[in-house]
Write an enzyme that holds these catalytic residues in place. Structure first.
Site, PDB file in Angstrom:
ATOM      1  N   ASP A  63       0.843  -1.196   0.000  1.00 52.54           N
ATOM      2  CA  ASP A  63       0.000   0.000   0.000  1.00 52.54           C
ATOM      3  C   ASP A  63       0.873   1.240   0.000  1.00 52.54           C
ATOM      4  O   ASP A  63       2.059   1.188   0.320  1.00 52.54           O
ATOM      5  CB  ASP A  63      -0.900   0.012   1.240  1.00 52.54           C
ATOM      6  CG  ASP A  63      -2.011  -1.021   1.133  1.00 52.54           C
ATOM      7  OD1 ASP A  63      -2.256  -1.502   0.012  1.00 52.54           O
ATOM      8  OD2 ASP A  63      -2.621  -1.348   2.173  1.00 52.54           O
ATOM      9  N   TYR A 123       6.748  -8.995   7.445  1.00 51.19           N
ATOM     10  CA  TYR A 123       6.264  -7.644   7.703  1.00 51.19           C
ATOM     11  C   TYR A 123       6.612  -7.201   9.105  1.00 51.19           C
ATOM     12  O   TYR A 123       6.715  -8.020  10.016  1.00 51.19           O
ATOM     13  CB  TYR A 123       4.735  -7.580   7.585  1.00 51.19           C
ATOM     14  CG  TYR A 123       4.213  -7.764   6.188  1.00 51.19           C
ATOM     15  CD1 TYR A 123       3.930  -6.667   5.387  1.00 51.19           C
ATOM     16  CD2 TYR A 123       3.991  -9.049   5.686  1.00 51.19           C
ATOM     17  CE1 TYR A 123       3.437  -6.838   4.103  1.00 51.19           C
ATOM     18  CE2 TYR A 123       3.495  -9.230   4.409  1.00 51.19           C
ATOM     19  CZ  TYR A 123       3.227  -8.118   3.616  1.00 51.19           C
ATOM     20  OH  TYR A 123       2.739  -8.277   2.356  1.00 51.19           O
ATOM     21  N   TYR A 181      -3.639 -10.128   3.535  1.00 53.84           N
ATOM     22  CA  TYR A 181      -3.907  -8.727   3.875  1.00 53.84           C
ATOM     23  C   TYR A 181      -3.441  -8.550   5.314  1.00 53.84           C
ATOM     24  O   TYR A 181      -4.152  -8.938   6.260  1.00 53.84           O
ATOM     25  CB  TYR A 181      -5.398  -8.409   3.764  1.00 53.84           C
ATOM     26  CG  TYR A 181      -5.969  -8.560   2.368  1.00 53.84           C
ATOM     27  CD1 TYR A 181      -5.543  -7.739   1.321  1.00 53.84           C
ATOM     28  CD2 TYR A 181      -6.967  -9.499   2.100  1.00 53.84           C
ATOM     29  CE1 TYR A 181      -6.085  -7.872   0.046  1.00 53.84           C
ATOM     30  CE2 TYR A 181      -7.512  -9.631   0.834  1.00 53.84           C
ATOM     31  CZ  TYR A 181      -7.069  -8.816  -0.196  1.00 53.84           C
ATOM     32  OH  TYR A 181      -7.607  -8.937  -1.447  1.00 53.84           O
TER      33      TYR A 181
END
Ligand SMILES: [Zn+2]
Length: 410
Positions: free
Chosen positions: A243, A304, A375
């Protein structure tokens, strides 16, 4: 099959130029151009017919047939009182005489382009192709080459000599197609593909279109690469996406840059360093590499780092519960923030490791190692029950993801 007898049969039926006759026997010995092969067959046939004629065989009709397309035979018959008119080639009508002349047009069409490899294509009049098919079928030959193949090879050889590089069918930079009816040349330029990877240090640069919150796109920042090669447009193909507010750190995300219609196919392959983005050095890539990159991005393992704010104080003991999330398959209904996909679609992705650390009792730093395509924000905040299991669910807290970084694309 005796090629000389077969040539005799062919010429009895059709007047054929050296190229078109030779091409019927193209697979009988390589390294000889069809024109030479056809010429040689006519010479041997000429000798054989004259031998038979002298020894009394009635071969006048065969001699007449050969004389239509063979000057020495015409001369021989004229000396014997038989006049024969020269005939044009049944298959090509004479266009094979000097197809090399089309290399001029190709050179002109390629002017101003710096290429490494090229390929020649051709549009041949349909009647020519039909007549070629007819001749091959009637003679029952299995040794013929197609006229298109010969045209492309002959023009390609000359263009290759003039450019100083041979024609390349596998990965040509450009394809120049010659129309044998009009003489026009059309050039189709393949895009230049360059393998790289990028590190994105900004939370206001978007990988795709300019979305709300983005000041720039990656494509805008790396547009300099397009300029280097004189292209008309630049497209970034990346292995997955982050994003706009997510940084891409570590070794960066693998990507292929596509430069459309470049004027130059070689040039500066060094990387780029801008305030928001670091681009690794470039390496030539293929269309297949793009496909592989896209396919791999679905299975790549990603790591992440996230910073999340909890609505209630947490303890080190709470973090023990994160262990339950290791090795689970997370089921996610499409997050509402993503509009382009069907909202009812369900996605299933593996989470391998989740590690947390409290910075304050309300601020949590998380490391998530998972399958590509998860996600992650929703895996942390639970997306109001649309993603399950989730970190928020495991901790029994409401979590707000304030920062997210990709640390690694494995
Ligand atoms: Zn011909």
């Amino acid at each position: 099959m005796d090629p000389v007898e077969k040539a005799r049969e062919a010429l009895r039926a059709y007047p054929l130029c050296d190229s078109c006759l030779g091409r019927l026997f193209a697979s009988m010995g390589h390294g000889i151009e069809n024109k030479e092969r056809g010429r040689a067959l006519k010479t041997v046939l000429h000798m054989r017919l004259i031998y038979e004629y002298r020894y009394g065989s009635d071969v006048v009709e065969d001699l007449r047939a050969l004389a239509r397309v063979h000057q020495p035979t015409r001369r021989y018959l004229r000396a014997n009182g038989i006049a024969v008119e020269e005939a044009s080639c049944y298959i090509c009508g004479g266009i094979m005489e000097d197809v090399e002349k089309y290399s001029e047009g190709v050179m002109k069409a390629l002017e101003g382009l710096e290429i490494n490899t090229f390929q020649i294509g051709s549009n041949i009049p349909k009647e020519v192709l039909d007549r070629e098919r007819e001749v091959i079928a009637r003679l029952g030959l299995e040794t013929a080459e197609s006229i298109k193949h010969e045209v492309n090879r002959r023009i390609g050889r000359l263009v290759g000599e003039r450019l100083g590089k041979p024609a390349d069918k596998e990965r040509p930079d450009v394809v120049a197609t010659v129309d044998l009816t009009t003489g026009e040349v059309k050039v189709v330029q393949n895009p230049l593909l360059l393998y790289t990877s990028y590190i994105k240090l900004s939370r206001s640069v978007s990988q795709g279109k300019l979305v709300p919150g983005a000041r720039k796109t990656i494509e805008e920042i790396i547009d300099h690469v397009r300029e280097r090669f004189g292209g008309t447009a630049l497209v970034l193909h990346a292995a997955g996406r982050e994003d706009v507010d997510v940084r891409m750190l570590g070794n960066g995300r693998p990507a292929i840059i596509e430069v459309k219609k470049p004027r130059r196919y070689s040039g500066d392959l060094s990387g780029l360093r801008a305030a928001e983005l670091i681009l690794a050095p470039l390496k030539p890539a293929t269309r297949n590499d793009v496909r592989e990159l896209k396919a791999k991005s679905k299975t790549n393992i990603k790591v992440y780092r996230a910073l999340a704010l909890s609505d209630k104080p947490l303890t080190a003991g709470d973090l023990e519960k994160l262990k339950e999330l290791e090795g689970v398959v997370v089921v996610q209904r499409t997050p509402r923030r993503i509009k382009r996909l069907s909202p009812r679609a369900k996605r299933r992705r593996m989470v391998y490791n989740v590690v947390g650390r409290l910075i304050t009792n309300r601020v949590l730093e998380l490391f998530v190692r998972c399958q590509g395509g998860l996600y992650v924000k929703e895996f942390i905040n639970g997306d109001e029950g649309r993603t399950t299991p989730s970190v928020a669910e495991a901790l029994g807290a409401k979590l707000d993801v304030v920062e997210l970084d990709v640390l690694e694309v494995e």
